[in-house]
Motif scaffolding. Structure first.
Motif, short mmCIF file in Angstrom:
data_model
loop_
_atom_site.label_atom_id
_atom_site.label_comp_id
_atom_site.label_asym_id
_atom_site.label_seq_id
_atom_site.Cartn_x
_atom_site.Cartn_y
_atom_site.Cartn_z
N ASP A 77 52.29 45.26 -1.20
CA ASP A 77 53.01 46.03 -1.04
C ASP A 77 54.41 46.51 -0.77
O ASP A 77 55.63 47.24 -1.03
CB ASP A 77 52.66 47.22 0.27
N GLN A 78 55.01 45.91 0.19
CA GLN A 78 56.50 45.15 0.65
C GLN A 78 57.40 44.50 -0.24
O GLN A 78 58.79 45.17 -0.61
CB GLN A 78 56.42 44.00 1.66
N VAL A 79 57.08 44.16 -1.23
CA VAL A 79 57.29 43.65 -2.72
C VAL A 79 58.40 44.59 -3.04
O VAL A 79 58.98 45.28 -4.14
CB VAL A 79 57.30 42.56 -3.71
N LEU A 80 57.34 46.03 -3.27
CA LEU A 80 57.76 47.07 -4.17
C LEU A 80 58.29 47.85 -3.82
O LEU A 80 59.26 49.32 -3.98
CB LEU A 80 55.69 47.75 -4.74
N ARG A 81 58.96 47.06 -2.80
CA ARG A 81 59.98 48.95 -2.60
C ARG A 81 61.47 48.48 -3.03
O ARG A 81 62.62 49.28 -2.79
CB ARG A 81 60.26 48.27 -0.54
N GLY A 82 61.37 46.88 -3.21
CA GLY A 82 62.63 46.90 -4.16
C GLY A 82 62.21 46.86 -5.47
O GLY A 82 63.20 47.46 -6.44
N ILE A 83 60.82 46.92 -6.32
CA ILE A 83 60.50 47.36 -7.25
C ILE A 83 61.26 48.58 -7.61
O ILE A 83 61.78 49.36 -8.62
CB ILE A 83 60.07 47.09 -7.85
N ALA A 84 60.92 49.47 -6.86
CA ALA A 84 60.96 51.04 -7.23
C ALA A 84 63.04 51.65 -7.14
O ALA A 84 63.48 52.36 -7.46
CB ALA A 84 61.05 52.04 -5.72
N ALA A 85 63.79 50.22 -6.65
CA ALA A 85 65.71 50.55 -7.23
C ALA A 85 66.09 50.11 -9.23
O ALA A 85 66.47 50.39 -8.78
CB ALA A 85 65.89 49.19 -6.74
N VAL B 279 50.28 52.66 -0.64
CA VAL B 279 51.14 52.88 0.00
C VAL B 279 52.01 52.01 -1.40
O VAL B 279 52.88 52.18 -1.31
CB VAL B 279 51.60 52.25 1.43
N GLY B 280 52.45 51.13 -1.39
CA GLY B 280 52.82 50.46 -2.34
C GLY B 280 53.00 51.34 -4.05
O GLY B 280 53.18 51.57 -4.67
N LEU B 281 51.46 51.42 -4.55
CA LEU B 281 51.80 52.56 -5.85
C LEU B 281 52.26 53.61 -5.57
O LEU B 281 53.13 54.32 -6.55
CB LEU B 281 49.76 52.90 -5.68
N THR B 282 51.93 54.71 -4.18
CA THR B 282 53.16 56.07 -3.36
C THR B 282 55.07 55.26 -4.15
O THR B 282 55.56 55.85 -4.13
CB THR B 282 53.12 56.24 -2.39
N ILE B 283 55.05 54.27 -3.97
CA ILE B 283 56.16 53.74 -3.61
C ILE B 283 56.49 53.02 -4.40
O ILE B 283 57.94 53.89 -5.06
CB ILE B 283 56.67 52.04 -3.28
#
Length: 493
Positions: free
Chosen positions: A226-234, A260-264
């Motif tokens: 999930d933490q990695v997906l915070r960067g992929i949202a960009a 959480v990651g799927l929502t981000i």
């Protein structure tokens, strides 16, 4: 008059520049061989047929490499039109051709991480748009003869490896800081990057990619959480995404994607067209967020998913979904809920199930209810698919294409019971279903086969092989070839 040693002779400097001298001599020689009226009224052209052998010999000596007279753009245009089998050996001609060959490369699979960090990768191949860093992120002995292969990765291992979860050790994967540094180097040198595959990166590495590579369209992330997906949202222009979390025997259970990651992901990558979730966790809320935010999503693939019970009804929020795939899944949804709450995917055209364990009739029936308007069903090497489970597919009344392969428990009776209900069926493909017999086909089933536009019927590969080998002497017992006393006539007997 003598020349001063402090002031070099200009003639000696001119003679040392052999390239310039050859060019001048070559031009003078061409003008001497060209008629005067042509030099005055038109451009200078080369006579393709020299007047004598001495002239031809002189022209060759003046310019040893004729391709040096061509610009890089012209040579690139010529080399790019060659077949790949001939193009790969062009770099052996000269250093110039080596550089030109590197400028034509668009895709590469990295094996040595230092080749990227040192900058040699981007110097050698400056126009890359597809880079696979998966094998380069793994620390493995290159001279080892032991190769570990999985459908997602293949690498060398040493003979001193032991234990069940040996791959999960930190010694065999580069840490996130090293991966992020390599991604920054790659992003600065490849601004036109479109496709990337990487292992064990962090949020900062993906942010550098999103900032420097705005054209990035396809991304494959291994050991994702999930933490990695915070960067992929960009990565706002991302269209194809493959997330690989848990892989048994390869990637640890600490790296997984949840709701959480799927929502981000859904809120950041709204232009997704294809999404694959491999070894990812989640539930109804995560799939619902993807369906509501990713309005352009057309293909969804679930590989060995670990979704919580009750997630299946969320597929109805994917209003533009056209293809749904299940790969190597042990289950679909153990508790899908009531039929009236399942919903439907109105635009869904194709459903694929490959290497899945189909044990529960209720779960499979719930899937076909959600996909009841589907036009194509593909079932390949699915364990447990018998007549009772296959009968639930009769819910899909608008089916036009059916493909069955490796369904050994399915019989002719079970196949006929479902096929007869599909009035719009146009194509049937049946391979390696050993319990489906030609002799058991009823007249209604035979008449249905006669009206199909496309029929591929190979239910029993063994019988098909034996019929093709009839009269060849193969596929027979050894006793039919050798008599009892034939071995005595062999040398050394």
């Amino acid at each position: 008059m003598s020349c001063s040693p402090e002031k070099p002779n200009q003639n000696s400097i001119w003679l040392k520049n052999k390239k310039a001298l050859n060019h001048v001599l070559f031009t003078m020689r061409l003008r001497s061989l060209t008629p005067k009226n042509q030099t005055q009224n038109g451009p200078l052209t080369i006579n393709p047929q020299p007047t004598c052998k001495i002239q031809d010999f002189t022209l060759i000596n003046l310019v040893s490499d004729k391709t040096s007279l061509l610009s890089d753009e012209i040579l690139l245009n010529i080399i790019s039109r060659l077949p790949k089998s001939q193009r790969n050996s062009n770099f052996l001609v000269s250093k110039r051709w080596l550089n030109l060959q590197g400028r034509l490369m668009r895709s590469i699979k990295l094996l040595d991480w230092d080749f990227l960090i040192s900058g040699r990768l981007l110097f050698r191949f400056p126009n890359l748009i597809h880079v696979d860093l998966v094998n380069g992120c793994l620390i493995s002995p290159q001279n080892s003869g032991i190769v570990c292969t999985h459908k997602i990765v293949s690498f060398n291992v040493g003979s001193d490896i032991g234990g069940k979860d040996w791959f999960l050790d930190e010694r065999f994967v580069l840490n996130a800081d090293e991966i992020d540094e390599g991604l920054r180097v790659l992003a600065n040198g490849c601004p036109n990057l479109r496709k990337l595959a990487v292992v064990n990166t962090s949020e900062m590495g993906l942010l550098s990619l999103a900032e420097e590579c705005p054209t990035l369209q396809e991304l494959e992330l291994h050991m994702c959480d999930d933490q990695v997906l915070r960067g992929i949202a960009a990565c706002h222009n991302l269209q194809i995404l493959r997330l690989i979390g848990i892989v048994e025997g390869f990637y640890s259970y600490s790296s997984f994607v949840s709701d959480v990651g799927l929502t981000i992901l859904a809120q950041g990558c709204k232009r997704l067209v294809k999404l694959e979730l491999s070894g990812c966790k989640g539930s109804y809320e995560g799939i619902k967020a993807i369906g509501q935010c990713c309005q352009m999503l057309e293909e969804l693939t679930l590989c060995d998913h670990r979704m919580e019970d009750g997630w299946l009804p969320a597929l109805s929020y994917c209003e533009n979904l056209k293809t749904l795939r299940f790969l190597s899944c042990k289950r679909i949804d153990c508790n899908p809920g009531f039929d009236e709450h399942l919903g439907c995917c109105p635009t869904l055209d194709s459903v694929h199930l490959e290497k899945c364990q189909l044990r529960d009739k209720k779960n499979l029936r719930a899937l076909f209810i959600v996909c009841r308007d589907v036009r194509e069903i593909v079932l390949k090497n699915c364990w447990g698919l018998d007549d009772d489970l296959f009968s639930t597919a009769s819910i899909c009344r608008r089916l036009k294409f059916l493909s069955l392969e490796g369904c050994s428990l399915l019989t002719t009776v079970g196949l006929e019971s479902a096929i007869i209900s599909w009035k719009e069926l146009q194509s049937l493909k049946l391979i390696s279903c050993k319990n489906v017999k030609d002799s058991e086909a009823s007249p209604p089933l035979s008449s249905l086969f006669s009206v199909l536009k496309d029929l591929k019927w190979k239910p029993d590969t063994k019988s098909l092989l034996s019929s093709n080998l009839t009269g060849t002497g193969m596929a027979s017992r050894g006793g039919k070839f050798f008599k009892k006393n034939d071995w005595k006539s062999l040398p050394g007997a």
